[in-house]
Motif scaffolding. Structure first.
Motif, mmCIF file in Angstrom:
data_model
loop_
_atom_site.group_PDB
_atom_site.id
_atom_site.type_symbol
_atom_site.label_atom_id
_atom_site.label_comp_id
_atom_site.label_asym_id
_atom_site.label_seq_id
_atom_site.Cartn_x
_atom_site.Cartn_y
_atom_site.Cartn_z
ATOM 1 N N ARG A 166 0.829 -1.198 0.000
ATOM 2 C CA ARG A 166 0.000 0.000 0.000
ATOM 3 C C ARG A 166 0.867 1.253 0.000
ATOM 4 O O ARG A 166 1.646 1.495 0.926
ATOM 5 C CB ARG A 166 -0.927 0.010 1.224
ATOM 6 C CG ARG A 166 -2.021 -1.042 1.163
ATOM 7 C CD ARG A 166 -2.876 -0.860 -0.079
ATOM 8 N NE ARG A 166 -4.009 -1.762 -0.105
ATOM 9 C CZ ARG A 166 -4.749 -1.989 -1.184
ATOM 10 N NH1 ARG A 166 -4.445 -1.404 -2.325
ATOM 11 N NH2 ARG A 166 -5.767 -2.816 -1.129
ATOM 12 N N TYR A 259 2.242 -13.406 -6.037
ATOM 13 C CA TYR A 259 1.164 -13.827 -6.940
ATOM 14 C C TYR A 259 1.692 -14.847 -7.937
ATOM 15 O O TYR A 259 2.740 -14.644 -8.558
ATOM 16 C CB TYR A 259 0.578 -12.637 -7.703
ATOM 17 C CG TYR A 259 -0.498 -13.029 -8.705
ATOM 18 C CD1 TYR A 259 -1.817 -13.149 -8.311
ATOM 19 C CD2 TYR A 259 -0.168 -13.306 -10.033
ATOM 20 C CE1 TYR A 259 -2.798 -13.532 -9.225
ATOM 21 C CE2 TYR A 259 -1.138 -13.692 -10.950
ATOM 22 C CZ TYR A 259 -2.449 -13.799 -10.536
ATOM 23 O OH TYR A 259 -3.422 -14.179 -11.428
ATOM 24 N N LEU A 295 -9.504 -12.127 -12.336
ATOM 25 C CA LEU A 295 -10.778 -11.951 -11.637
ATOM 26 C C LEU A 295 -11.929 -12.268 -12.581
ATOM 27 O O LEU A 295 -11.847 -12.032 -13.800
ATOM 28 C CB LEU A 295 -10.914 -10.505 -11.137
ATOM 29 C CG LEU A 295 -10.042 -10.073 -9.966
ATOM 30 C CD1 LEU A 295 -10.399 -8.652 -9.539
ATOM 31 C CD2 LEU A 295 -10.186 -11.018 -8.785
ATOM 32 N N ALA A 311 -6.048 -7.014 -12.562
ATOM 33 C CA ALA A 311 -6.920 -6.720 -11.422
ATOM 34 C C ALA A 311 -6.729 -7.761 -10.318
ATOM 35 O O ALA A 311 -6.725 -7.427 -9.119
ATOM 36 C CB ALA A 311 -8.378 -6.686 -11.875
ATOM 37 N N GLU A 312 -6.564 -9.025 -10.712
ATOM 38 C CA GLU A 312 -6.341 -10.071 -9.716
ATOM 39 C C GLU A 312 -4.983 -9.902 -9.036
ATOM 40 O O GLU A 312 -4.850 -10.104 -7.828
ATOM 41 C CB GLU A 312 -6.430 -11.441 -10.374
ATOM 42 C CG GLU A 312 -6.387 -12.603 -9.381
ATOM 43 C CD GLU A 312 -6.690 -13.929 -10.039
ATOM 44 O OE1 GLU A 312 -7.688 -14.570 -9.666
ATOM 45 O OE2 GLU A 312 -5.921 -14.319 -10.952
ATOM 46 N N THR A 315 -5.345 -7.190 -6.504
ATOM 47 C CA THR A 315 -6.056 -7.681 -5.331
ATOM 48 C C THR A 315 -5.138 -8.517 -4.441
ATOM 49 O O THR A 315 -5.130 -8.372 -3.224
ATOM 50 C CB THR A 315 -7.266 -8.525 -5.768
ATOM 51 O OG1 THR A 315 -8.129 -7.724 -6.571
ATOM 52 C CG2 THR A 315 -8.037 -9.039 -4.557
ATOM 53 N N GLY A 318 -2.661 -6.506 -2.382
ATOM 54 C CA GLY A 318 -3.248 -5.728 -1.298
ATOM 55 C C GLY A 318 -3.647 -6.561 -0.095
ATOM 56 O O GLY A 318 -4.098 -6.019 0.904
ATOM 57 N N HIS A 319 -3.498 -7.864 -0.166
ATOM 58 C CA HIS A 319 -3.919 -8.744 0.940
ATOM 59 C C HIS A 319 -2.717 -9.123 1.820
ATOM 60 O O HIS A 319 -1.596 -9.058 1.388
ATOM 61 C CB HIS A 319 -4.577 -10.013 0.404
ATOM 62 C CG HIS A 319 -5.951 -9.747 -0.124
ATOM 63 N ND1 HIS A 319 -6.680 -10.711 -0.793
ATOM 64 C CD2 HIS A 319 -6.723 -8.631 -0.118
ATOM 65 C CE1 HIS A 319 -7.857 -10.210 -1.147
ATOM 66 N NE2 HIS A 319 -7.912 -8.954 -0.755
#
Length: 319
Positions: A166, A259, A295, A311-312, A315, A318-319
Motif C-alpha cells: 500500500r 502472486y 478476476l 486486477a487479480e 487484489t 493488497g492482501h
C-alpha cells in the motif's frame, strides 16, 4: 514520489540540493481520486518538478519554499481550492491541505536510492509542534541501523503497509508533534512466461499501471527474473509446455512471491498439479495458484483478460 528520485539524485550529483525543497501533503481533505504518493521538488529558481494537485498550488508553494527560514528544516503551509477555481485547475473536486516543505538536504539520500531501484521503502518524518523542524529516517522491510529513535508504532505501521503493498501517507500524533509515514512499495513486476497477443496486452496493461513487465519463454530465464526482486515479482504462466510451466511454477511457489497465476484448461491445470506434486510440492503450495487466472469480470477478449489478470494481481498484492 518515486518518479522524483532521478531528479533528486541528479541534483545531488550536480550539487544543486542546497536550496531545493521537497513538498508533499501532511493532511488533506477533498480533491477526489489521485495518486497517494504525489509530491513535487522545487529548485532554487522556483521551478516545480513532479505533480501535486495538477499544479494548482505550484506558484504558492514555490513562494513559500523561497521564504523557508535559514536553519529551519520544515515549513507547513495551507492550500485550498473551491468553487470555480476547481474547474480551472482541472481537479475533480475542491479541497484543502497542509503541505510540508522540507529542504532537500534534510531528506536521506538512501530514500532516493531505494526509490530509483524500485525497492520497498518507507520514510518516517518527525515534525515538531511548532512545525519548524523535521527529521526523516528511511525504513525498509528488514531491520535498519537508524531506527532506534523512531516511534515503534510508526515503524510497525510502515512495515505493515509495505507488506500489504500500500502506497500512501499517514500521520500519527504524539506529545512532541506529528509523525508522517510515507510508504512506496516495490514496483510490481510481471514475469510473463509464454508469448502471443495476451502477453503483449499484459505488457501494455502493466505500463498503464506503472508496473514493470518481462516476457520470457524459458524456465531458466523465468527463474532468474523471479529471483531478482521476489517481493514484487508476480508470475503469469501462459506457456503450456511441461518442460517450462512445471519447473517455473515450482520455483515461484517455493520462493514466496506474492502472486502466481496460470492460464489453461482444466486438463492443463490437472497436468501441472500432478507434475508439481511429483516435484515435491503439497496442497498448500498448489492452493496458491490462481487458475483459472484473472478476476471473474466476464472477460471475453484478450484485452479484457489482460485487465482481469492485472486486477487479480492488484487484489493479491493488497492482501
Amino acid at each position: 514520489m518515486r518518479e522524483l528520485s532521478k531528479t533528486a539524485q541528479r541534483w545531488a550529483a550536480q550539487r544543486r540540493t542546497a536550496e531545493a525543497v521537497l513538498a508533499r501533503p501532511v493532511t488533506e481533505r477533498g480533491f477526489g481520486p489521485r495518486h497517494p504518493g504525489d509530491a513535487i521538488l522545487i529548485d532554487a529558481d522556483g521551478t516545480c518538478h513532479g505533480s501535486l494537485y495538477l499544479g494548482a498550488f505550484d506558484r504558492q508553494l514555490a513562494e513559500e519554499a523561497v521564504s523557508l527560514a535559514p536553519g529551519h528544516t520544515a515549513r507547513v503551509c495551507a492550500v485550498a481550492v473551491h468553487d470555480d477555481a476547481v474547474r480551472e485547475a482541472g481537479l475533480t473536486r475542491g479541497g484543502q491541505a497542509e503541505i510540508l516543505l522540507q529542504p532537500l538536504p534534510a531528506v536521506p539520500p538512501r530514500w532516493w536510492e531505494l526509490l530509483a531501484a524500485g525497492a520497498d521503502a518507507a520514510l518516517i518524518t518527525w515534525l515538531d509542534e511548532p512545525r519548524l523542524h523535521a527529521v526523516s529516517t528511511v525504513v525498509t522491510p528488514g531491520p535498519g541501523p537508524d531506527e532506534a529513535d523512531l516511534p515503534p508504532q510508526a515503524t510497525a505501521r510502515a512495515r505493515e503497509l509495505l507488506a500489504r503493498h500500500r502506497a500512501g501517507r499517514e500521520v500519527q500524533a504524539t506529545d512532541a508533534g506529528l509523525v508522517l509515514i510515507e510508504t512506496c512499495p516495490a514496483v510490481p513486476r510481471l514475469v510473463i512466461v509464454g508469448g502471443g497477443e495476451l502477453a503483449e496486452l499484459l505488457v501494455a496493461q502493466a505500463g498503464l499501471l506503472g508496473w514493470q513487465a518481462e516476457v520470457t519463454a524459458t524456465a531458466r530465464d523465468a527463474a532468474e527474473l523471479l529471483a531478482e526482486r521476489p517481493a514484487a515479482a508476480c508470475l503469469i504462466m501462459l506457456s503450456h509446455e511441461p518442460e517450462v510451466d512445471v519447473p517455473t511454477l515450482r520455483t515461484a511457489l517455493t520462493s514466496g512471491i506474492p502472486y502466481v497465476g496460470a492460464l489453461g484448461s482444466r486438463h492443463t491445470q490437472e497436468r501441472r498439479a500432478a507434475g508439481l506434486v511429483e516435484a515435491g510440492l503439497d496442497d498448500e503450495h498448489l492452493d496458491r495458484i490462481h487458475g483459472p487466472i484473472g478476476l471473474d469480470i466476464g472477460a471475453r477478449t484478450p484485452a479484457e483478460t489482460a485487465m482481469a489478470i492485472c486486477a487479480e494481481v492488484l487484489t493479491a498484492l493488497g492482501h
